[in-house]
Design a protein around this motif. Structure first.
Motif, PDB file in Angstrom:
ATOM      1  N   VAL A 191       5.746  -6.284  -4.252  1.00 37.14           N
ATOM      2  CA  VAL A 191       6.922  -6.770  -3.517  1.00 37.14           C
ATOM      3  C   VAL A 191       6.615  -8.149  -2.955  1.00 37.14           C
ATOM      4  O   VAL A 191       5.440  -8.502  -2.772  1.00 37.14           O
ATOM      5  N   PRO A 192       7.645  -8.955  -2.663  1.00 38.26           N
ATOM      6  CA  PRO A 192       7.406 -10.222  -1.982  1.00 38.26           C
ATOM      7  C   PRO A 192       6.829  -9.971  -0.587  1.00 38.26           C
ATOM      8  O   PRO A 192       7.236  -9.027   0.099  1.00 38.26           O
ATOM      9  N   ASP A 193       5.891 -10.808  -0.174  1.00 40.03           N
ATOM     10  CA  ASP A 193       5.254 -10.605   1.130  1.00 40.03           C
ATOM     11  C   ASP A 193       6.156 -10.958   2.300  1.00 40.03           C
ATOM     12  O   ASP A 193       5.773 -10.775   3.468  1.00 40.03           O
ATOM     13  N   VAL A 194       7.370 -11.445   2.023  1.00 43.44           N
ATOM     14  CA  VAL A 194       8.295 -11.839   3.094  1.00 43.44           C
ATOM     15  C   VAL A 194       9.372 -10.779   3.331  1.00 43.44           C
ATOM     16  O   VAL A 194      10.352 -11.036   4.037  1.00 43.44           O
ATOM     17  N   CYS A 195       9.204  -9.608   2.752  1.00 45.79           N
ATOM     18  CA  CYS A 195      10.236  -8.581   2.906  1.00 45.79           C
ATOM     19  C   CYS A 195       9.708  -7.384   3.681  1.00 45.79           C
ATOM     20  O   CYS A 195       8.498  -7.164   3.781  1.00 45.79           O
ATOM     21  N   GLU A 196      10.645  -6.620   4.220  1.00 39.77           N
ATOM     22  CA  GLU A 196      10.341  -5.314   4.794  1.00 39.77           C
ATOM     23  C   GLU A 196      10.596  -4.283   3.705  1.00 39.77           C
ATOM     24  O   GLU A 196      11.653  -4.285   3.068  1.00 39.77           O
ATOM     25  N   VAL A 197       9.644  -3.400   3.467  1.00 44.14           N
ATOM     26  CA  VAL A 197       9.729  -2.456   2.344  1.00 44.14           C
ATOM     27  C   VAL A 197      10.418  -1.166   2.770  1.00 44.14           C
ATOM     28  O   VAL A 197      10.161  -0.635   3.853  1.00 44.14           O
ATOM     29  N   GLU A 256       1.145   4.106  -3.009  1.00 43.97           N
ATOM     30  CA  GLU A 256       0.877   5.531  -2.792  1.00 43.97           C
ATOM     31  C   GLU A 256       2.055   6.382  -3.257  1.00 43.97           C
ATOM     32  O   GLU A 256       1.866   7.466  -3.815  1.00 43.97           O
ATOM     33  N   ASN A 257       3.260   5.883  -3.043  1.00 38.61           N
ATOM     34  CA  ASN A 257       4.453   6.609  -3.467  1.00 38.61           C
ATOM     35  C   ASN A 257       4.509   6.720  -4.988  1.00 38.61           C
ATOM     36  O   ASN A 257       4.785   7.792  -5.531  1.00 38.61           O
ATOM     37  N   VAL A 258       4.225   5.612  -5.679  1.00 43.87           N
ATOM     38  CA  VAL A 258       4.237   5.622  -7.143  1.00 43.87           C
ATOM     39  C   VAL A 258       3.153   6.552  -7.675  1.00 43.87           C
ATOM     40  O   VAL A 258       3.385   7.348  -8.596  1.00 43.87           O
ATOM     41  N   GLU A 259       1.944   6.454  -7.103  1.00 42.35           N
ATOM     42  CA  GLU A 259       0.838   7.301  -7.561  1.00 42.35           C
ATOM     43  C   GLU A 259       1.148   8.777  -7.347  1.00 42.35           C
ATOM     44  O   GLU A 259       0.833   9.617  -8.204  1.00 42.35           O
ATOM     45  N   ASN A 260       1.766   9.090  -6.222  1.00 45.98           N
ATOM     46  CA  ASN A 260       2.117  10.483  -5.941  1.00 45.98           C
ATOM     47  C   ASN A 260       3.129  11.018  -6.946  1.00 45.98           C
ATOM     48  O   ASN A 260       3.029  12.157  -7.404  1.00 45.98           O
ATOM     49  N   ILE A 261       4.105  10.197  -7.307  1.00 45.13           N
ATOM     50  CA  ILE A 261       5.133  10.620  -8.266  1.00 45.13           C
ATOM     51  C   ILE A 261       4.504  10.933  -9.624  1.00 45.13           C
ATOM     52  O   ILE A 261       4.790  11.968 -10.246  1.00 45.13           O
ATOM     53  N   PHE A 262       3.587  10.053 -10.089  1.00 44.50           N
ATOM     54  CA  PHE A 262       2.988  10.272 -11.408  1.00 44.50           C
ATOM     55  C   PHE A 262       2.000  11.437 -11.386  1.00 44.50           C
ATOM     56  O   PHE A 262       1.922  12.214 -12.345  1.00 44.50           O
ATOM     57  N   LYS A 263       1.279  11.588 -10.284  1.00 46.34           N
ATOM     58  CA  LYS A 263       0.261  12.638 -10.229  1.00 46.34           C
ATOM     59  C   LYS A 263       0.862  14.009  -9.985  1.00 46.34           C
ATOM     60  O   LYS A 263       0.507  14.987 -10.664  1.00 46.34           O
ATOM     61  N   ASN A 264       1.777  14.109  -9.025  1.00 46.03           N
ATOM     62  CA  ASN A 264       2.234  15.422  -8.564  1.00 46.03           C
ATOM     63  C   ASN A 264       3.593  15.846  -9.105  1.00 46.03           C
ATOM     64  O   ASN A 264       3.900  17.034  -9.094  1.00 46.03           O
ATOM     65  N   ILE A 265       4.410  14.878  -9.546  1.00 47.30           N
ATOM     66  CA  ILE A 265       5.748  15.225 -10.030  1.00 47.30           C
ATOM     67  C   ILE A 265       5.837  15.085 -11.545  1.00 47.30           C
ATOM     68  O   ILE A 265       6.170  16.031 -12.256  1.00 47.30           O
ATOM     69  N   LYS A 285       0.817  -1.212   0.000  1.00 45.04           N
ATOM     70  CA  LYS A 285       0.000   0.000   0.000  1.00 45.04           C
ATOM     71  C   LYS A 285       0.853   1.266   0.000  1.00 45.04           C
ATOM     72  O   LYS A 285       0.607   2.205  -0.767  1.00 45.04           O
ATOM     73  N   ASP A 286       1.861   1.313   0.851  1.00 42.95           N
ATOM     74  CA  ASP A 286       2.706   2.510   0.951  1.00 42.95           C
ATOM     75  C   ASP A 286       3.504   2.735  -0.334  1.00 42.95           C
ATOM     76  O   ASP A 286       3.676   3.872  -0.787  1.00 42.95           O
ATOM     77  N   ALA A 287       4.011   1.641  -0.904  1.00 46.40           N
ATOM     78  CA  ALA A 287       4.778   1.753  -2.146  1.00 46.40           C
ATOM     79  C   ALA A 287       3.892   2.235  -3.285  1.00 46.40           C
ATOM     80  O   ALA A 287       4.308   3.036  -4.126  1.00 46.40           O
TER      81      ALA A 287
END
Length: 415
Positions: free
Chosen positions: A122-128, A98-107, A94-96
């Motif tokens: 991302v793999p569900d076994v990792c810390e993002v 939102e980051n991608v959407e923000n970059i395309f929308k606002n930057i 979810k956080d990743a």
């Protein structure tokens, strides 16, 4: 002792299309943080090669840092491979997202397609690790007390993650080691002569203090290294002795490039410099202006590559060019005087030479370079004969003329 290994991924690294600067930068940062890098490995965009590298590097290191292969295209296979390697499944973070959407929308201010959305998978076994400078998130995995951290290969994005997230994470998780480095820079002397000069010193160093020779373009760095909690004073004492032994050739007792030394010298005395470059084509100006704060000591340059510019801008006499040729002592003197008159700095550099591979003659072969350094009422010249390839001739010209200027300023200001 906590140890690290670096894996860089990409076919472009193996064919030489892109130079791997990531691993060198990461190693410097880890070293300063007390985590020595024991191995650096580059592999192509091939599943088996990446998998094998992951298997092998954890045998040598506690921390495996990975860069590259996280883009949105088919050749970017690092993320699905890591998902399989650590027995996970792909999910949208979810956080990743939102980051991608923000970059395309606002930057970027353009629509986001599905391929971009997949960057948030991302793999569900990792810390993002959220990528504050791009779309591809970083990922942290754990396996048998080993830490694997995957980051983008884009240097700007990777550096942000290392500083903001990776180093704090590693310093919290691992016990780091105190690593002490002391480095000095010499010029005008070869590596072999230096080795003979400090032979007894090197022979009598204790086993826990290592001496390294780092030659590059007519200069040699000497580095003392020791690891431990109570070694700083001892290393400094040895370093003081080393400086006294090589004082005739010593440029600086800091780990810094020659152009930084020149800049500091000028700033300390409130002086400025300019350059007149022919054969180096602005390379000396580039070295100087790459230094933070260079505007305090560097005024500008005239890149007088053609005789026309030498005549029209630097006031080199047509008769001088006709009688002596562009590569001559007489011409660099007039170039130096001309650029000082034009820019009105305190000191200057002027260079003219034949870099190759063509253009040489029997009298002036490739690698012939005349340089001048000085001020309004005093110009010093020197002839160099490098005889190397074009790139190295340019680099050697820059380093040697900067060192000549450094020595000229020291004498002139009686520092």
């Amino acid at each position: 002792m906590t140890k690290a290994s670096i894996i860089t991924i990409g076919d472009e690294l193996l064919i030489g299309q892109v130079i791997d600067t990531n691993s060198a930068w990461i190693a410097q940062k880890l070293n300063k943080a007390g985590i020595p890098v024991v191995r650096r490995v580059a592999v192509g965009d091939a599943w088996n090669e990446i998998w094998t590298a992951l298997d092998e590097e954890q045998q040598y290191a506690d921390i495996i840092l990975i860069t590259g292969g996280l883009g949105p295209t088919a050749d970017d296979i690092t993320k699905p491979l890591l998902c399989e390697y650590f027995n996970g499944k792909m999910i949208i973070n979810k956080d990743a997202l939102e980051n991608v959407e923000n970059i395309f929308k606002n930057i970027l201010k353009r629509p986001m397609i599905e391929r971009n959305r997949k960057q948030a998978e991302v793999p569900d076994v990792c810390e993002v690790i959220i990528n504050k400078r791009g779309t591809a998130p970083g990922m942290v995995f754990s396996k048998e007390n080993k830490t694997f951290i995957s980051m983008p290969g884009v240097p700007h994005e990777m550096k942000g993650m290392i500083v903001d997230d990776v180093l704090p994470l590693l310093q919290k998780k691992y016990t780091t080691t105190n690593i002490v480095h002391k480095t000095l820079l010499t010029a005008g002397v070869g590596e072999s002569f230096l080795a003979e000069l400090i032979l007894d010193f090197e022979s009598n160093l204790p086993a826990h203090i290592k001496l390294a020779y780092l030659p590059n373009y007519g200069m040699v760095r000497l580095r003392l290294t020791a690891t431990g909690d109570n070694v700083a004073t001892e290393v400094q004492e040895k370093f003081d002795t080393l400086q006294s032994l090589v004082k005739e050739y010593l440029v600086t007792n800091e780990d810094e490039p020659l152009q930084a030394v020149v800049g500091k010298l000028l700033v300390a005395k409130g002086k400025t410099m300019c350059t007149a470059e022919s054969c180096t084509g602005g390379y000396i100006a580039h070295l100087l202006t790459a230094m933070p704060g260079s505007s305090k000591f560097y005024d500008g340059s005239v890149v007088s590559y053609s005789n026309k510019v030498k005549e029209d801008v630097l006031n080199v006499k047509v008769a001088t060019l006709q009688q002596y040729g562009a590569v001559s002592e007489q011409v660099v003197i007039e170039m130096a005087k001309g650029v000082l008159q034009k820019i009105k700095s305190d000191y200057t550099i002027a260079v003219s030479g034949i870099m190759g591979p063509d253009g040489g003659t029997a009298d002036k072969p490739v690698g012939t370079v005349w340089v001048a350094v000085g001020k309004h009422d005093k110009i010093q010249t020197q002839l160099f004969n490098f005889r190397f390839d074009r790139e190295r001739n340019i680099q050697l010209t820059a380093i040697n003329v900067l060192n000549l200027l450094r020595k000229f300023i020291l004498v002139d200001l009686e520092v």
